[in-house]
Design a protein around this motif. Structure first.
Motif, PDB file in Angstrom:
ATOM      1  N   SER A 172       0.839  -1.208   0.000  1.00  0.00           N
ATOM      2  CA  SER A 172       0.000   0.000   0.000  1.00  0.00           C
ATOM      3  C   SER A 172       0.871   1.253   0.000  1.00  0.00           C
ATOM      4  O   SER A 172       2.040   1.216   0.419  1.00  0.00           O
ATOM      5  CB  SER A 172      -0.918   0.027   1.228  1.00  0.00           C
ATOM      6  N   THR A 213       0.496   3.769   1.921  1.00  0.00           N
ATOM      7  CA  THR A 213       0.774   4.121   3.312  1.00  0.00           C
ATOM      8  C   THR A 213       2.056   3.454   3.799  1.00  0.00           C
ATOM      9  O   THR A 213       2.914   4.084   4.414  1.00  0.00           O
ATOM     10  CB  THR A 213      -0.420   3.683   4.201  1.00  0.00           C
ATOM     11  N   TYR A 272      -1.611  14.436   1.606  1.00  0.00           N
ATOM     12  CA  TYR A 272      -1.977  13.165   2.229  1.00  0.00           C
ATOM     13  C   TYR A 272      -0.888  12.144   1.948  1.00  0.00           C
ATOM     14  O   TYR A 272      -0.480  11.958   0.796  1.00  0.00           O
ATOM     15  CB  TYR A 272      -3.311  12.660   1.659  1.00  0.00           C
ATOM     16  N   HIS A 273      -0.433  11.486   3.017  1.00  0.00           N
ATOM     17  CA  HIS A 273       0.621  10.490   2.839  1.00  0.00           C
ATOM     18  C   HIS A 273       0.243   9.163   3.493  1.00  0.00           C
ATOM     19  O   HIS A 273       1.123   8.391   3.890  1.00  0.00           O
ATOM     20  CB  HIS A 273       1.936  11.013   3.416  1.00  0.00           C
ATOM     21  N   GLY A 274      -1.058   8.918   3.670  1.00  0.00           N
ATOM     22  CA  GLY A 274      -1.486   7.668   4.290  1.00  0.00           C
ATOM     23  C   GLY A 274      -2.091   7.915   5.656  1.00  0.00           C
ATOM     24  O   GLY A 274      -2.083   9.036   6.165  1.00  0.00           O
ATOM     25  N   GLU A 309       3.659  15.809  -1.961  1.00  0.00           N
ATOM     26  CA  GLU A 309       3.091  15.364  -3.225  1.00  0.00           C
ATOM     27  C   GLU A 309       3.564  16.413  -4.239  1.00  0.00           C
ATOM     28  O   GLU A 309       3.247  17.598  -4.076  1.00  0.00           O
ATOM     29  CB  GLU A 309       1.561  15.410  -3.181  1.00  0.00           C
ATOM     30  N   ASN A 360      -4.236  15.566  -3.503  1.00  0.00           N
ATOM     31  CA  ASN A 360      -5.208  15.298  -2.441  1.00  0.00           C
ATOM     32  C   ASN A 360      -5.912  16.536  -1.904  1.00  0.00           C
ATOM     33  O   ASN A 360      -6.790  16.420  -1.041  1.00  0.00           O
ATOM     34  CB  ASN A 360      -4.548  14.520  -1.300  1.00  0.00           C
ATOM     35  N   ASP A 414       6.219  12.023  -2.790  1.00  0.00           N
ATOM     36  CA  ASP A 414       5.190  10.999  -2.673  1.00  0.00           C
ATOM     37  C   ASP A 414       4.405  11.001  -3.991  1.00  0.00           C
ATOM     38  O   ASP A 414       3.541  11.835  -4.233  1.00  0.00           O
ATOM     39  CB  ASP A 414       4.275  11.316  -1.476  1.00  0.00           C
ATOM     40  N   VAL A 445       2.456   8.600  -5.132  1.00  0.00           N
ATOM     41  CA  VAL A 445       1.440   7.540  -5.120  1.00  0.00           C
ATOM     42  C   VAL A 445       0.336   7.833  -6.141  1.00  0.00           C
ATOM     43  O   VAL A 445      -0.225   6.913  -6.728  1.00  0.00           O
ATOM     44  CB  VAL A 445       0.893   7.335  -3.690  1.00  0.00           C
ATOM     45  N   ILE A 446       0.041   9.101  -6.388  1.00  0.00           N
ATOM     46  CA  ILE A 446      -0.944   9.425  -7.426  1.00  0.00           C
ATOM     47  C   ILE A 446      -0.268   9.786  -8.751  1.00  0.00           C
ATOM     48  O   ILE A 446      -0.636   9.282  -9.808  1.00  0.00           O
ATOM     49  CB  ILE A 446      -1.869  10.572  -6.970  1.00  0.00           C
ATOM     50  N   LYS A 476      -0.940   2.905  -6.037  1.00  0.00           N
ATOM     51  CA  LYS A 476      -2.126   3.006  -6.890  1.00  0.00           C
ATOM     52  C   LYS A 476      -1.932   2.413  -8.290  1.00  0.00           C
ATOM     53  O   LYS A 476      -2.068   1.222  -8.471  1.00  0.00           O
ATOM     54  CB  LYS A 476      -2.595   4.456  -6.959  1.00  0.00           C
TER      55      LYS A 476
END
Ligand SMILES: Cc1ncc(COP(=O)(O)O)c(C=O)c1O
Length: 433
Positions: free
Chosen positions: A114, A116, A142-144, A211, A216, A244, A246-247, A272
Motif C-alpha cells: 500500500s 501508506t 496526504y501520505h497515508g 506530493e 489530495n 510521494d 502515489v498518485i 495506486k
C-alpha cells in the motif's frame, strides 16, 4: 430517474457486519453509496443496473480502465500458478527493472503493498540516511493514514494556526499525541516559507516530503520553478527530497511528476496505478539510501511484498503503459485536458463560479470565484455545499467521480465517453444554478 434501492439495501445489510458498511471509511463519504457488480473499459455497472462512466477508477489505480485484456490475461496465467511463495521469483526483478527504466530517481527500489506502507518506509529511510529526525511536510498533503503520516491533512481552518507558522495538526482520535513531534509543517508552493524553516532548523531536517502535484487537496500544480527551488534548498541544507508519487506515478507520466518536471528527488514512493488495480507500492531512490535495507540496519518486511498475483498485474500494466511510445498515458492526459476545458466552458455558460485544476489524467473541481489557488488554505473558500450537490447529481446522471470532486481519467476512456460526460454534466450544471 435512477434507482439506488438495491445499493441502499446492501449498505443496510453490510452495516450489521462491516464497520460503517464499508471497507475504507473514506468511501462512506460518497453522496450515494453504490454497490458495483461489473465493469469494462471506462464503464461500471451497479447492482441496480445503472451504468456509469467511471472517473473514480478505484480512487486512482485503474489506469487501464476495467478488465483490460492484457491485465485479464496476466491474471489468468498467474492463477494457474501458486498464489504466493513468500520467496523470490522472476517477476520481482522484471517489474523492478521496468520501474527503474521509467523513473529517474530509481537507482534501486523495494516493493510493498500500500501507499501508506511505502511512505512509512521512505520516512524511516530518509531519517536513517541523514542521521536527522525532522521531516518537513505541507498542509493538505496526504501520505497515508498511519500515526506518523496523517498530519495536517484536511485540518479545519481554526486548527491551522498562522500562515507563517502553521501548526502540525493530528488527523485522528487515538493517534499517538507525539506523532507530530517529528515533523515541521509549512505552506506548500511558497519557497520563502520553506527557506525560512530550513534556515532555522536545516541541520535537524532529514527530508522535505511532498506530493509534487497536490492531488489530495484539489489537484493543484506546483508554481513554475517551485520544485526546482525546493531541490536547491534541500541541497543547500543537506536535506533529502522525498516525493510521494502515489498518485502522480504512472499517471502524470510513466516516470511520474519527477520525469514530467525534470526534478529528481532522492527518494520517491509509488502506489495506486503501478499495478492497474492490484495492491503494489514502491519505494524507489538513490542506491546508497535503499541499500540501507540490506546492510544499514533499517528494518522492513511484509508478507505480501512482491506477491506474484499483484506483480503479474504490475508487469502487464507497466508493459502496456510503456508500449507504443507511452501512447496510453498520453491519451489519458490529452482526453482529461479536453474534459477540463469542456467542464470549465459548461460552468461559464451556466453562470457557475468554477475552477478546474490539475493535469489531464487527474483533475479536480473547485466551486469558487477565487482565481488564486496555490495551496491547501486557498481551497478552504470552496463552496462545499455546491460540490456535494454536484457530486450527487453527477452520479444520478451516470458520471462517477471521486467523492471529493476529483476526476481520474484512464487509458480506456474514449472520445465518446468524454462527449457523453459533458452532455451529462451540462444537465447537472443546469440544476445547480
Ligand atoms: C499521495 C498519497 N500518498 C499515500 C497514499 C496512501 O496510499 P494507500 O491508500 O495505498 O495506503 C495516498 C492514498 O490516497 C496518496 O494519495
Amino acid at each position: 430517474m435512477r434507482s439506488f434501492e438495491k445499493s441502499r439495501a446492501a449498505l443496510d445489510r453490510a452495516r450489521g457486519s462491516l464497520a460503517g458498511g464499508v471497507s475504507s471509511p473514506f468511501r462512506a463519504k460518497a453522496p450515494v453509496p453504490l454497490y458495483f457488480e461489473n465493469g469494462c473499459g471506462a464503464r461500471l455497472r451497479d447492482i441496480d443496473g445503472n451504468e456509469y462512466i467511471d472517473y473514480c477508477l478505484a480512487w486512482g489505480p485503474c489506469i487501464l480502465g476495467h478488465r483490460h485484456p492484457r491485465l485479464v490475461e496476466a491474471l489468468r496465467r498467474q492463477a494457474e500458478l501458486p498464489i504466493d511463495y513468500g520467496a523470490q521469483h522472476e517477476l520481482e526483478y522484471t517489474v523492478a527493472e521496468q520501474i527503474q527504466a521509467a523513473v529517474p530517481c530509481a537507482e534501486r527500489l523495494t516493493l510493498s503493498s500500500s501507499g501508506t506502507e511505502a511512505v512509512q518506509l521512505a520516512m524511516r529511510l530518509v531519517r536513517a540516511a541523514s542521521g536527522r529526525n525532522l521531516i518537513v511536510r505541507f498542509e493538505g498533503h496526504y501520505h497515508g493514514w498511519v500515526d506518523s503520516a496523517l498530519i495536517s491533512y484536511r485540518a479545519a481552518i481554526e486548527q491551522l494556526g498562522p500562515a507563517e507558522a502553521p501548526r502540525a495538526v493530528l488527523g485522528s482520535r487515538g493517534q499517538s499525541p507525539n506523532s507530530a513531534e517529528n515533523v515541521l509543517v509549512a505552506r506548500w508552493n511558497d519557497p520563502s516559507a520553506l527557506e525560512s524553516i530550513l534556515r532555522q532548523r536545516g541541520g535537524e531536517i532529514a527530508a522535505v516530503m511532498m506530493e509534487p502535484v497536490l492531488c489530495n487537496s484539489g489537484c493543484l500544480l506546483p508554481r513554475p520553478g517551485y520544485l526546482e527551488r525546493v531541490r536547491e534548498l534541500c541541497d543547500r541544507h543537506g536535506c533529502l527530497l522525498l516525493f510521494d508519487e502515489v498518485i502522480t506515478g504512472f499517471r502524470m507520466s510513466l516516470g511520474g511528476a519527477q520525469r514530467h518536471y525534470g526534478v529528481k528527488p532522492d527518494v520517491a514512493t509509488f502506489g495506486k496505478a503501478v499495478a492497474g488495480g492490484a495492491a503494489v507500492s514502491v519505494v524507489a531512490g538513490r542506491a546508497d539510501i535503499l541499500d540501507l535495507l540490506v546492510d544499514g540496519g533499517v528494518a522492513f518486511g511484509g508478507s505480501f511484498n512482491g506477491n506474484p498475483m499483484a506483480l503479474a498485474c504490475a508487469h502487464a500494466t507497466l508493459s502496456e503503459l510503456a508500449s507504443d511510445g507511452g501512447a496510453a498515458l498520453a491519451h489519458a492526459n490529452r482526453l482529461g485536458s479536453a474534459l477540463m476545458d469542456g467542464i470549465r466552458d459548461l460552468a461559464r455558460r451556466h453562470g457557475i463560479a468554477l475552477d478546474v485544476r490539475g493535469f489531464g489524467a487527474a483533475f479536480a473541481l473547485h466551486f469558487t470565484g477565487r482565481s488564486e489557488l496555490h495551496d491547501y488554505r486557498d481551497t478552504l473558500a470552496d463552496d462545499t455545499g455546491q460540490l456535494r450537490a454536484f457530486l450527487t447529481r453527477a452520479v444520478e446522471h451516470g458520471v462517477y467521480p471521486v467523492p471529493d470532486g476529483r476526476f481520474y481519467v484512464s487509458a480506456a476512456h474514449t472520445e465518446r465517453d468524454a462527449e457523453e460526460t459533458l452532455a451529462a454534466l451540462a444537465r447537472v450544471f443546469a440544476t445547480l444554478r
